[in-house]
Write a protein that holds these residues in place. Structure first.
Motif, PDB file in Angstrom:
ATOM      1  N   ASP A  43      17.991 -22.822  31.171  1.00  6.62           N
ATOM      2  CA  ASP A  43      16.634 -22.564  30.697  1.00  6.62           C
ATOM      3  C   ASP A  43      16.630 -21.256  29.906  1.00  6.62           C
ATOM      4  O   ASP A  43      16.667 -20.162  30.468  1.00  6.62           O
ATOM      5  N   ALA A  44      16.597 -21.386  28.592  1.00  5.85           N
ATOM      6  CA  ALA A  44      16.707 -20.221  27.710  1.00  5.85           C
ATOM      7  C   ALA A  44      15.550 -19.243  27.876  1.00  5.85           C
ATOM      8  O   ALA A  44      15.739 -18.031  27.797  1.00  5.85           O
ATOM      9  N   LEU A  45      14.356 -19.753  28.104  1.00  4.71           N
ATOM     10  CA  LEU A  45      13.198 -18.859  28.219  1.00  4.71           C
ATOM     11  C   LEU A  45      13.272 -18.007  29.485  1.00  4.71           C
ATOM     12  O   LEU A  45      12.977 -16.806  29.447  1.00  4.71           O
ATOM     13  N   ILE A  46      13.679 -18.616  30.592  1.00  4.19           N
ATOM     14  CA  ILE A  46      13.824 -17.859  31.838  1.00  4.19           C
ATOM     15  C   ILE A  46      14.947 -16.833  31.679  1.00  4.19           C
ATOM     16  O   ILE A  46      14.801 -15.668  32.043  1.00  4.19           O
TER      17      ILE A  46
ATOM     18  N   ARG B 198      23.987 -16.521  26.253  1.00  2.00           N
ATOM     19  CA  ARG B 198      23.897 -17.850  26.875  1.00  2.00           C
ATOM     20  C   ARG B 198      22.589 -18.531  26.474  1.00  2.00           C
ATOM     21  O   ARG B 198      22.559 -19.712  26.144  1.00  2.00           O
ATOM     22  N   ALA B 199      21.495 -17.773  26.493  1.00  2.00           N
ATOM     23  CA  ALA B 199      20.195 -18.334  26.102  1.00  2.00           C
ATOM     24  C   ALA B 199      20.217 -18.798  24.646  1.00  2.00           C
ATOM     25  O   ALA B 199      19.599 -19.809  24.299  1.00  2.00           O
TER      26      ALA B 199
ATOM     27  N   ARG C  49      12.613 -13.240  19.063  1.00  2.00           N
ATOM     28  CA  ARG C  49      12.550 -12.348  20.230  1.00  2.00           C
ATOM     29  C   ARG C  49      13.939 -12.133  20.818  1.00  2.00           C
ATOM     30  O   ARG C  49      14.319 -11.017  21.157  1.00  2.00           O
ATOM     31  N   LEU C  50      14.691 -13.199  20.923  1.00  2.00           N
ATOM     32  CA  LEU C  50      16.047 -13.107  21.454  1.00  2.00           C
ATOM     33  C   LEU C  50      16.903 -12.192  20.578  1.00  2.00           C
ATOM     34  O   LEU C  50      17.651 -11.354  21.083  1.00  2.00           O
ATOM     35  N   GLN C  51      16.763 -12.324  19.264  1.00  2.00           N
ATOM     36  CA  GLN C  51      17.525 -11.470  18.347  1.00  2.00           C
ATOM     37  C   GLN C  51      17.106 -10.010  18.490  1.00  2.00           C
ATOM     38  O   GLN C  51      17.951  -9.111  18.468  1.00  2.00           O
TER      39      GLN C  51
END
Length: 174
Positions: free
Chosen positions: A63-66, A94-95, A104-106
């Motif tokens: 679960d990428a968001l978690i 991993r996400a 956001r991840l970046q």
């Protein structure tokens, strides 16, 4: 629903108590774990949120968001601790396998790399963020700066080149 209503009405202890009851009923429910973690973060108790996010990630590892929320909490509590920041980076990488188009991840990857003193990698992730937000000129400038600090033909250097090539090839479409 009552726990969320209490949370939205800023009834801190009531919402946390209700979440504890839900977690007791369903200890392996990753969404209850994640929600309690989110509540704690929003209440400014980020360090307390870590075990709840960790449990949620153990239950739902893809679960990428978690995983992204967990990494964000890790970054917020790490300061400049290299071990903790590297754990956050691993969670974000991993996400990214499941959520490759997340600005956001970046941004979080850029923050973690920046705190580690990896300026070129931080600029590369900021370039990725800018590209995902269609800020092409900024993405180009950041990718060019990143590339200067990266080992030639390394995976990050090639990614910076990919960004530059993409922007160049798509100039006409704007």
């Amino acid at each position: 629903a009552r726990a969320i209503a209490a949370y939205r009405n800023n009834k801190v202890e009531q919402s946390l108590s209700m979440m504890d009851s839900l977690i007791t009923l369903e200890p392996n429910n990753p969404y209850f774990q994640e929600l309690k973690g989110q509540m704690l973060v929003d209440y400014g108790r980020v360090r307390e949120a870590l075990p709840y996010y960790e449990q949620a990630v153990k239950t739902r590892p893809k679960d990428a968001l978690i995983r992204t929320a967990y990494a964000h909490a890790q970054i917020e509590t790490a300061g400049n601790d290299e071990v903790q920041l590297n754990k956050a980076i691993k969670n974000l990488e991993r996400a990214q396998l499941d959520e490759s188009r997340s600005p956001r991840l970046q941004r979080l990857l850029a923050t973690a790399h920046g705190r580690l003193g990896h300026e070129a990698e931080a600029q590369l992730h900021l370039a990725e963020e800018a590209l995902l937000q269609n800020r092409r000129e900024e993405a180009k400038a950041l990718a060019e700066r990143a590339q200067k600090g990266l080992a030639e033909n390394s995976r990050p250097w090639i990614r910076a080149q990919d960004i530059l090539n993409y922007i160049e090839q798509n100039k006409e479409s704007n």
